[in-house]
Scaffold this active site. Structure first.
Site, PDB file in Angstrom:
ATOM      1  CG  ASP A 240      -9.720  31.608 -45.547  1.00  8.34           C
ATOM      2  OD1 ASP A 240     -10.456  30.711 -45.192  1.00  8.34           O
ATOM      3  OD2 ASP A 240      -8.588  31.831 -45.139  1.00  8.34           O
ATOM      4  CE  LYS A 251      -6.665  31.500 -39.891  1.00  7.96           C
ATOM      5  NZ  LYS A 251      -8.202  31.375 -39.333  1.00  7.96           N
TER       6      LYS A 251
END
Length: 349
Positions: A240, A251
């Protein structure tokens, strides 16, 4: 088998169509959007998820905001656009692609400030479509670069979903898997279920299974065991946000997987479109980590799995130290340590 696409654009009706990923794998339903507010909710509620897909979705969301902007003078229009951009940016703070896509849209408006506002709105529509199409090409190229690090017969472990459902097509971490399938390779994928939201079992396993790829779902706490059994030759995950030194937010649980991979001598590859690399963020300590609803941990499928009222800590992401990463694979090439120097060089090309 059906091809599952997270994002579709209806050019004739000017609508964004998103696959509702909160009800997978039990139902396959698409939801239509044509407002910035609807797009905000789709990102916040994880109808759409995955950093690249969030960025593309946000770009369309800002176009929808521009489309109904009440101002006809550029100064007022751009102020309104900036406000809506900040609003969309607040939907999920960790994924850098979100702010990247919004900044690209803002810059495109600013580049055309001497034009009529009506024309700028059309330009923003085309820019959102370009971001969407570019994401597809980026993902395919990442796969082409990553597959050079693999070989026929490989066993791959992946965590969460950095697949086609997290992007416009192909995925990042799954892109080499789709390409290996096309080449006729015999390989096996192990997909961590990825608690608490189970993206690995509900999304990654679903899309790979639908594509006819040999995929096995495992619980998160089985990763060490399958590594110890020699079933894993490479770990491939998405991201991300990547800091300038290579620290990588992904995650929750990814950091633990990286520690295990390092212990067992298994290469850890990060599949990363360059918009996910944030050179302005020095280290992982500077990456904001989203904390999510406690009920994601305490209940599942309408049933309580923990005492009501118990304290819950539920960060959506963790940061994998750059020392645990073998290579960061982008559409511009493969980046090896030292990441601080080599990531910087990537943007000088």
């Amino acid at each position: 088998m059906a091809e599952l696409l997270a994002i579709k654009w209806d050019d004739n009706r000017d609508k964004l169509i998103l696959l509702d990923q909160t009800i997978l794998p039990n139902k396959i339903e698409y939801i239509e959007y044509d407002t910035a507010e609807g797009v905000y909710d789709s990102i916040k509620d994880m109808i759409v998820r995955g950093a690249p897909a969030i960025g593309v979705t946000a770009a369309y969301g800002l176009y929808f905001a521009a489309k109904v902007a009440p101002e006809d003078k550029f100064e007022g229009f751009f102020k309104y656009l900036k406000e809506k951009s900040a609003y969309l940016d607040s939907s999920r703070p960790t994924a850098v692609n979100l702010s990247w896509a919004l900044k690209v849209m803002e810059s495109k408006a600013l580049e055309n400030k001497d034009k009529d506002v009506k024309e700028i709105k059309s330009i923003l529509r085309e820019e959102a479509k370009r971001i969407h199409e570019e994401d597809i090409e980026i993902c395919k190229t990442i796969g082409e670069n990553l597959i050079t690090l693999l070989k026929d017969g490989v066993g791959i472990l992946t965590h969460c979903n950095a697949g086609q459902l997290a992007t416009s097509k192909y995925g990042t971490a799954t892109s080499p898997m789709y390409l290996a399938k096309e080449k006729g390779w015999n390989f096996k994928v192990y997909s961590d279920e990825t608690r608490p939201r189970l993206q690995g079992s509900t999304l990654t396993a679903l899309e790979l299974y639908e594509a006819g790829i040999d995929v096995t779902t495992i619980t998160d706490n089985m990763a060490a065991m399958v590594m110890s059994q020699g079933k894993i030759d490479a770990v491939i995950v998405g991201c991300d946000r990547i800091a300038a030194n290579g620290d990588t937010a992904n995650k929750i649980g990814t950091m633990g997987v990286s520690i295990l991979a390092k212990y067992f001598g298994i290469p850890m590859y990060i599949a990363a479109p360059t918009p996910s690399i944030d050179i302005n963020t020095k280290t992982g300590e500077d990456i904001p980590i989203e904390e999510r609803n406690s009920e994601e941990v305490t209940s599942r499928f309408g049933v309580w799995t923990a005492p009501k009222g118990v304290k819950v800590y539920n960060p959506g992401f963790d940061v994998t130290p750059h020392e645990n990463i073998t290579a960061i694979v982008t559409e511009k090439g493969i980046v090896y340590p030292p990441f601080k120097e080599n990531l910087k060089k990537l943007f000088e090309k």
